[in-house]
Write a protein that holds these residues in place. Structure first.
Motif, PDB file in Angstrom:
ATOM      1  N   LYS A 151      13.721   9.062   3.215  1.00 31.68           N
ATOM      2  CA  LYS A 151      13.119  10.015   2.291  1.00 31.68           C
ATOM      3  C   LYS A 151      11.664   9.698   1.944  1.00 31.68           C
ATOM      4  CE  LYS A 151      17.098  11.940  -0.153  1.00 31.68           C
ATOM      5  NZ  LYS A 151      16.822  13.281   0.384  1.00 31.68           N
ATOM      6  N   VAL A 152      11.078   8.713   2.571  1.00 28.86           N
ATOM      7  CA  VAL A 152       9.748   8.282   2.149  1.00 28.86           C
ATOM      8  C   VAL A 152       8.697   9.389   2.303  1.00 28.86           C
ATOM      9  CG1 VAL A 152       7.852   6.681   2.601  1.00 28.86           C
ATOM     10  CG2 VAL A 152      10.196   5.839   2.508  1.00 28.86           C
ATOM     11  N   ASP A 153       8.679  10.067   3.434  1.00 27.78           N
ATOM     12  CA  ASP A 153       7.676  11.117   3.631  1.00 27.78           C
ATOM     13  C   ASP A 153       7.849  12.245   2.614  1.00 27.78           C
ATOM     14  OD1 ASP A 153       6.501   9.752   5.709  1.00 27.78           O
ATOM     15  OD2 ASP A 153       7.527  10.891   7.293  1.00 27.78           O
ATOM     16  N   ALA A 154       9.083  12.665   2.405  1.00 27.58           N
ATOM     17  CA  ALA A 154       9.339  13.726   1.433  1.00 27.58           C
ATOM     18  C   ALA A 154       9.001  13.258   0.024  1.00 27.58           C
ATOM     19  CB  ALA A 154      10.798  14.176   1.505  1.00 27.58           C
ATOM     20  N   ALA A 155       9.314  11.996  -0.271  1.00 21.85           N
ATOM     21  CA  ALA A 155       9.016  11.453  -1.598  1.00 21.85           C
ATOM     22  C   ALA A 155       7.515  11.383  -1.826  1.00 21.85           C
ATOM     23  CB  ALA A 155       9.637  10.069  -1.742  1.00 21.85           C
ATOM     24  N   ARG A 156       6.776  10.993  -0.805  1.00 22.52           N
ATOM     25  CA  ARG A 156       5.319  10.933  -0.936  1.00 22.52           C
ATOM     26  C   ARG A 156       4.755  12.322  -1.245  1.00 22.52           C
ATOM     27  NH1 ARG A 156       4.456   8.754   3.521  1.00 22.52           N
ATOM     28  NH2 ARG A 156       4.277   6.608   2.806  1.00 22.52           N
ATOM     29  N   THR A 157       5.276  13.323  -0.569  1.00 23.47           N
ATOM     30  CA  THR A 157       4.803  14.690  -0.794  1.00 23.47           C
ATOM     31  C   THR A 157       5.146  15.176  -2.200  1.00 23.47           C
ATOM     32  OG1 THR A 157       4.990  15.244   1.557  1.00 23.47           O
ATOM     33  CG2 THR A 157       4.987  17.080  -0.007  1.00 23.47           C
ATOM     34  N   SER A 158       6.383  14.964  -2.620  1.00 18.47           N
ATOM     35  CA  SER A 158       6.800  15.442  -3.945  1.00 18.47           C
ATOM     36  C   SER A 158       6.098  14.668  -5.050  1.00 18.47           C
ATOM     37  CB  SER A 158       8.321  15.358  -4.104  1.00 18.47           C
ATOM     38  OG  SER A 158       8.776  14.015  -4.098  1.00 18.47           O
ATOM     39  N   ALA A 159       5.904  13.370  -4.857  1.00 22.26           N
ATOM     40  CA  ALA A 159       5.250  12.560  -5.880  1.00 22.26           C
ATOM     41  C   ALA A 159       3.778  12.936  -6.031  1.00 22.26           C
ATOM     42  CB  ALA A 159       5.387  11.081  -5.545  1.00 22.26           C
ATOM     43  N   THR A 160       3.124  13.261  -4.920  1.00 21.79           N
ATOM     44  CA  THR A 160       1.729  13.694  -4.987  1.00 21.79           C
ATOM     45  C   THR A 160       1.621  15.034  -5.714  1.00 21.79           C
ATOM     46  OG1 THR A 160       1.201  12.528  -2.934  1.00 21.79           O
ATOM     47  CG2 THR A 160      -0.302  14.276  -3.619  1.00 21.79           C
ATOM     48  N   ALA A 161       2.541  15.944  -5.432  1.00 20.78           N
ATOM     49  CA  ALA A 161       2.548  17.240  -6.122  1.00 20.78           C
ATOM     50  C   ALA A 161       2.820  17.056  -7.614  1.00 20.78           C
ATOM     51  CB  ALA A 161       3.595  18.158  -5.501  1.00 20.78           C
ATOM     52  N   THR A 162       3.690  16.115  -7.949  1.00 20.20           N
ATOM     53  CA  THR A 162       3.986  15.837  -9.355  1.00 20.20           C
ATOM     54  C   THR A 162       2.782  15.237 -10.055  1.00 20.20           C
ATOM     55  OG1 THR A 162       6.321  15.520  -8.827  1.00 20.20           O
ATOM     56  CG2 THR A 162       5.560  14.626 -10.920  1.00 20.20           C
ATOM     57  N   THR A 163       2.027  14.390  -9.362  1.00 18.51           N
ATOM     58  CA  THR A 163       0.790  13.847  -9.918  1.00 18.51           C
ATOM     59  C   THR A 163      -0.167  14.972 -10.271  1.00 18.51           C
ATOM     60  OG1 THR A 163       1.009  11.810  -8.622  1.00 18.51           O
ATOM     61  CG2 THR A 163      -1.181  12.338  -9.469  1.00 18.51           C
ATOM     62  N   ASP A 164      -0.316  15.929  -9.359  1.00 17.90           N
ATOM     63  CA  ASP A 164      -1.195  17.072  -9.608  1.00 17.90           C
ATOM     64  C   ASP A 164      -0.702  17.895 -10.798  1.00 17.90           C
ATOM     65  OD1 ASP A 164      -2.756  16.297  -7.466  1.00 17.90           O
ATOM     66  OD2 ASP A 164      -1.817  17.698  -6.047  1.00 17.90           O
TER      67      ASP A 164
ATOM     68  N   LYS B 280       0.806  -1.228   0.000  1.00 22.25           N
ATOM     69  CA  LYS B 280       0.000   0.000   0.000  1.00 22.25           C
ATOM     70  C   LYS B 280       0.838   1.276   0.000  1.00 22.25           C
ATOM     71  CE  LYS B 280      -3.718  -2.412   0.026  1.00 22.25           C
ATOM     72  NZ  LYS B 280      -4.439  -2.608  -1.271  1.00 22.25           N
ATOM     73  N   ASP B 281       2.163   1.147  -0.142  1.00 23.41           N
ATOM     74  CA  ASP B 281       2.993   2.356  -0.226  1.00 23.41           C
ATOM     75  C   ASP B 281       4.224   2.138  -1.098  1.00 23.41           C
ATOM     76  OD1 ASP B 281       4.537   0.725   1.418  1.00 23.41           O
ATOM     77  OD2 ASP B 281       4.815   2.232   2.996  1.00 23.41           O
ATOM     78  N   TYR B 282       4.179   1.111  -1.963  1.00 19.48           N
ATOM     79  CA  TYR B 282       5.378   0.794  -2.728  1.00 19.48           C
ATOM     80  C   TYR B 282       5.808   1.932  -3.638  1.00 19.48           C
ATOM     81  CZ  TYR B 282       8.742  -1.085  -5.938  1.00 19.48           C
ATOM     82  OH  TYR B 282       9.892  -1.246  -6.684  1.00 19.48           O
ATOM     83  N   SER B 283       4.873   2.561  -4.340  1.00 11.77           N
ATOM     84  CA  SER B 283       5.262   3.628  -5.266  1.00 11.77           C
ATOM     85  C   SER B 283       6.041   4.716  -4.535  1.00 11.77           C
ATOM     86  CB  SER B 283       4.038   4.221  -5.960  1.00 11.77           C
ATOM     87  OG  SER B 283       3.451   3.298  -6.846  1.00 11.77           O
ATOM     88  N   SER B 284       5.528   5.156  -3.391  1.00 13.77           N
ATOM     89  CA  SER B 284       6.210   6.205  -2.622  1.00 13.77           C
ATOM     90  C   SER B 284       7.583   5.746  -2.156  1.00 13.77           C
ATOM     91  CB  SER B 284       5.369   6.622  -1.408  1.00 13.77           C
ATOM     92  OG  SER B 284       4.205   7.320  -1.807  1.00 13.77           O
ATOM     93  N   ARG B 285       7.690   4.491  -1.713  1.00 12.33           N
ATOM     94  CA  ARG B 285       8.984   4.001  -1.236  1.00 12.33           C
ATOM     95  C   ARG B 285       9.980   3.839  -2.390  1.00 12.33           C
ATOM     96  NH1 ARG B 285       9.227  -0.654   0.362  1.00 12.33           N
ATOM     97  NH2 ARG B 285       7.143  -1.523  -0.058  1.00 12.33           N
ATOM     98  N   ALA B 286       9.481   3.426  -3.547  1.00  9.14           N
ATOM     99  CA  ALA B 286      10.365   3.312  -4.704  1.00  9.14           C
ATOM    100  C   ALA B 286      10.817   4.679  -5.198  1.00  9.14           C
ATOM    101  CB  ALA B 286       9.661   2.549  -5.823  1.00  9.14           C
ATOM    102  N   VAL B 287       9.914   5.662  -5.145  1.00 11.47           N
ATOM    103  CA  VAL B 287      10.315   7.038  -5.485  1.00 11.47           C
ATOM    104  C   VAL B 287      11.405   7.500  -4.527  1.00 11.47           C
ATOM    105  CG1 VAL B 287       9.563   9.446  -5.596  1.00 11.47           C
ATOM    106  CG2 VAL B 287       8.104   7.644  -6.546  1.00 11.47           C
ATOM    107  N   ALA B 288      11.229   7.206  -3.232  1.00 13.87           N
ATOM    108  CA  ALA B 288      12.238   7.583  -2.238  1.00 13.87           C
ATOM    109  C   ALA B 288      13.580   6.931  -2.543  1.00 13.87           C
ATOM    110  CB  ALA B 288      11.765   7.198  -0.837  1.00 13.87           C
TER     111      ALA B 288
END
Length: 245
Positions: free
Chosen positions: A197-210, A128-136
């Motif tokens: 970096k997971v929390d920061a990656a989740r934030t940046s990836a969500t902003a990139t999605t938008d 349930k969080d692989y994409s964010s962890r892989a981005v990190a």
């Protein structure tokens, strides 16, 4: 979603949606599936097969402030933006077919790539969080500064190591092990294994999605390649050559 899909919308339908809207949504999904199958290039030949990931020592990688990852030689005359989710089958297919051709253009100094990684398929991973962890993990390796090391990790995570939706995905330790194979130093491996970096990656990836959704004039869909503000038609098998000729 089936393995043949290459385009995705990041926000699921509300449980309060009416049956009428549900029928419309199903019709839209059917259209997306048709387009996705065409865009998947399942039967296409791999371009520059055998070249591998970018490996010229002159290739640099930079983790940019917004979380994007810039890979290329400093004097490259053209930079493209590639939006990808680490689980997206279409992204994996695009990397499988065109990744080595892109790598050669990067090594030749003709092209640089800004990878803009998104995470709207997090909920379709078993963890349930692989994409964010892989981005990190991508960001940790990019911050390490070696272009060839990053190129190798990125290629592996989007092709041979890309998990299927709902299938077993990689833990942080397993992501770190892939980075070790790519040649990352111990400091980078710790960054990945600890999830620094997971929390920061989740934030940046969500902003990139938008940002991708805004660029497409609607919902985000991957893979998406842009030359400036122009969306590239990756159904044209010569799109990489066209960008660098």
């Amino acid at each position: 979603m089936s393995e043949s899909r290459s385009n995705y919308t990041p926000r699921p339908m509300s449980s309060k949606t009416t049956y009428a809207l549900g029928a419309v949504a199903l019709a839209v999904i059917a259209v997306i599936v048709v387009v996705a199958v065409r865009g998947g290039h399942d039967g296409a030949s791999v371009r520059n097969d055998g070249y591998g990931a970018a490996h010229d020592p002159g290739v640099h990688v930079t983790l940019e402030p917004d979380g994007s990852i810039l890979l290329g030689k400093p004097a490259a005359p053209k930079t493209i933006d590639i939006f990808e989710d680490p689980i997206c089958p279409g992204c994996g297919n695009m990397e499988r077919i065109y990744g080595q051709e892109i790598a050669q253009k990067i090594d030749e100094g003709k092209l640089a790539v800004r990878y803009r990684l998104v995470n709207f398929l997090d909920n379709r991973s078993r963890s349930k969080d692989y994409s964010s962890r892989a981005v990190a993990a991508n960001q940790c390796v990019a911050e390490g500064g070696s272009g060839p090391v990053y190129a190798k990790l990125h290629a592996e995570l989007f092709t041979t190591k890309r998990p299927s939706e709902g299938g077993a995905d990689l833990s942080n330790d397993e992501l770190a092990a892939q980075a070790r194979v790519a040649g990352a130093p111990e400091s980078v491996l710790r960054c990945i294994s600890t999830g620094a970096k997971v929390d920061a990656a989740r934030t940046s990836a969500t902003a990139t999605t938008d940002a991708l959704g805004a660029a497409l004039g609607g919902s985000a869909a991957t893979p998406a390649v842009f030359d400036g503000k122009t969306k590239i038609d990756v159904n044209n098998e010569d799109w990489v050559v066209a960008l660098t000729s």
